[in-house]
Write an enzyme that holds these catalytic residues in place. Structure first.
Site, PDB file in Angstrom:
ATOM      1  CB  THR A 125     -24.188   6.893   8.709  1.00 19.65           C
ATOM      2  OG1 THR A 125     -23.234   7.857   8.274  1.00 19.65           O
ATOM      3  CG2 THR A 125     -25.251   6.760   7.633  1.00 19.65           C
ATOM      4  CB  THR A 163     -18.046   1.938   6.627  1.00 21.62           C
ATOM      5  OG1 THR A 163     -17.684   3.295   6.819  1.00 21.62           O
ATOM      6  CG2 THR A 163     -16.791   1.103   6.557  1.00 21.62           C
ATOM      7  N   GLY A 164     -18.333   3.679   3.972  1.00 22.75           N
ATOM      8  CA  GLY A 164     -17.712   4.313   2.813  1.00 22.75           C
ATOM      9  C   GLY A 164     -18.755   4.961   1.920  1.00 22.75           C
ATOM     10  CB  THR A 202     -21.354   4.054   8.212  1.00 24.30           C
ATOM     11  OG1 THR A 202     -21.709   4.885   7.136  1.00 24.30           O
ATOM     12  CG2 THR A 202     -22.486   3.159   8.627  1.00 24.30           C
ATOM     13  N   GLY A 244     -21.615   5.440  -0.032  1.00 28.88           N
ATOM     14  CA  GLY A 244     -22.808   4.611  -0.082  1.00 28.88           C
ATOM     15  C   GLY A 244     -23.317   4.319  -1.479  1.00 28.88           C
ATOM     16  CB  SER A 267     -19.083  10.191  10.526  1.00 30.93           C
ATOM     17  OG  SER A 267     -18.558   9.323  11.492  1.00 30.93           O
ATOM     18  NE  ARG A 274     -25.465  10.038  -0.213  1.00 36.81           N
ATOM     19  CZ  ARG A 274     -24.802   9.255   0.630  1.00 36.81           C
ATOM     20  NH1 ARG A 274     -25.065   9.296   1.923  1.00 36.81           N
ATOM     21  NH2 ARG A 274     -23.877   8.424   0.192  1.00 36.81           N
ATOM     22  CB  VAL A 275     -31.187   7.935   1.089  1.00 34.79           C
ATOM     23  CG1 VAL A 275     -31.104   6.656   1.920  1.00 34.79           C
ATOM     24  CG2 VAL A 275     -32.331   8.812   1.609  1.00 34.79           C
ATOM     25  N   GLY A 276     -27.919   7.356   1.652  1.00 35.64           N
ATOM     26  CA  GLY A 276     -26.803   6.463   1.334  1.00 35.64           C
ATOM     27  C   GLY A 276     -27.191   5.005   1.482  1.00 35.64           C
ATOM     28  CG  ASP A 277     -23.990   2.325   2.356  1.00 37.55           C
ATOM     29  OD1 ASP A 277     -23.743   3.533   2.563  1.00 37.55           O
ATOM     30  OD2 ASP A 277     -23.378   1.403   2.921  1.00 37.55           O
TER      31      ASP A 277
HETATM   32  N1  GLY Z   1     -21.956   4.860   4.015  1.00 36.43           N
HETATM   33  C1  GLY Z   1     -22.702   5.928   4.433  1.00 36.43           C
HETATM   34  C2  GLY Z   1     -23.172   6.825   3.382  1.00 36.43           C
HETATM   35  O1  GLY Z   1     -22.756   6.737   2.253  1.00 36.43           O
HETATM   36  O2  GLY Z   1     -23.988   7.660   3.677  1.00 36.43           O
END
Ligand code: GLY
Length: 342
Positions: free
Chosen positions: A220, A253-254, A202, A256, A86, A230-233
């Site tokens: 992450t 984490t989780g 993450t 995003g 991950s 796609r971009v997360g948080d």
């Molecule tokens: N928390 C990481 C993501 O959503 O990519």
């Protein structure tokens, strides 16, 4: 309350021996998730892979190093670990089979740097630090981030391992995007899931150094089998990570998307500014997510960890099963189970 505690005297253990000790404890050894006694230096990070990362960070902190150097060194450990699917090298790819990395870093002066959708580079957190230190910008993405990394001397590597490629090919048979709750824990067995839907997450790390300064980092490979682009948080300052050296820091984490919608880490820090303990601030941020989309929240995980200026720390998660690792002079390998809504 602590159910079990391990103590390692740092005066007799250094470097490699600390590292081995860290790796030897993979179980949850405490259920207490709000630590109210003051302590510095201290480093905390998400999930059980945070133990080894903390130990690398501790080598910096224990030598009166800067929190910024500690968090960078710390999160580079899971970034380089091919078994960690991950984060970084060996991370599960997007649905097109590309491993794309997101990372950010923030220091005690409010400086920050970030990269998103970065391919073929082993240590995105170090590229993020270069963005912070060498450019007038905060965030570089995709090809531009790669170009900058190469200009800074980073080398291209193949990030997709044969294990992750195999998992992606198995996923392609159904190609169903479905994040799996708590896939980060070592007890989790991706191979037992239908279609091998191993999904994510993450490492977020927060450190307070012996000078009382805070920094944080977050890195992450993002949600497994996400859409390309796609971009997360995690690379978004204020969402995946936020540091305010007057108050404290938080990281997430989780899933995003929910963290971004609620500007989660910034919210946690602002709640601490208003007198919340780290654990209570994390809980309030999680409750905002649950309140906005209660049906959705039943099926996803989001967790926050927070560290304040005094060295107090805490966490809260939507789902049980979240853990975070703590390393300070008292507890060199403490892994805490975070409180949760469900
Ligand atoms: N928390 C990481 C993501 O959503 O990519």
């Amino acid at each position: 309350m602590y159910t079990r505690r391990k103590f390692i005297n740092t005066s007799v253990l250094t470097g490699a021996s600390l590292f081995i000790a860290a790796n030897s404890v993979a179980e949850v050894i405490s259920v207490k998730s709000d630590h109210s006694s003051e302590s510095k230096p201290v480093v905390i990070s998400t999930w059980d892979f945070g133990i080894a990362a903390n130990m690398a960070a501790w080598e910096v902190l224990n030598n009166n190093g800067r929190a910024l150097d500690a968090v960078e060194k710390g999160v580079r450990v899971p970034e380089a670990d091919p078994k960690n699917q991950s984060v970084g090298f060996g991370g599960l790819p997007d649905r097109d089979g590309k491993v794309t990395l997101d990372a950010c870093i923030m220091d005690e002066f409010g400086n920050c740097g970030s990269v998103a959708g970065l391919e073929q580079i082993l240590h995105p957190v170090s590229v993020a630090r270069k963005v912070m230190e060498k450019t007038p910008h905060v965030m570089l993405v995709g090809d531009g981030a790669l170009q900058f990394a190469l200009e800074q001397g980073f080398k291209k590597v193949k990030l997709l391992t044969s294990e992750s490629e195999k998992a992606w090919k198995a996923w392609l048979k159904k190609a169903e995007y479905k994040p799996i709750i708590n896939s980060e824990n070592k007890s989790f067995r991706p191979d037992k899931l239908p279609g091998n839907q191993y999904n994510h997450d993450t490492i977020g790390m927060l450190a307070l150094d012996s000078f009382g300064n805070l920094s944080g980092a977050c890195t992450t490979s993002g949600m497994a089998y996400k859409m390309h682009g796609r971009v997360g948080d995690s690379p978004i300052i204020g969402a995946g990570l936020y540091i305010d050296n007057e108050i404290g820091g938080a990281t997430a984490t989780g899933v995003g998307e929910e963290v971004i919608r609620n500007v989660g880490s910034f919210l946690v820090v602002e709640l601490m500014r208003n007198g919340y303990s780290p654990a209570d601030a994390c809980k309030e941020a999680v409750m905002r997510i649950i309140k906005k989309k209660p049906e959705n929240a039943k099926h996803i995980q989001v967790s926050f960890i927070a560290l304040n200026k005094k060295g107090e720390y805490g966490s809260y998660a939507i789902q049980k099963g979240f853990s975070f690792a703590v390393c300070n002079a008292e507890n060199q390998e403490l892994l805490l189970k975070g409180n949760s809504y469900y």
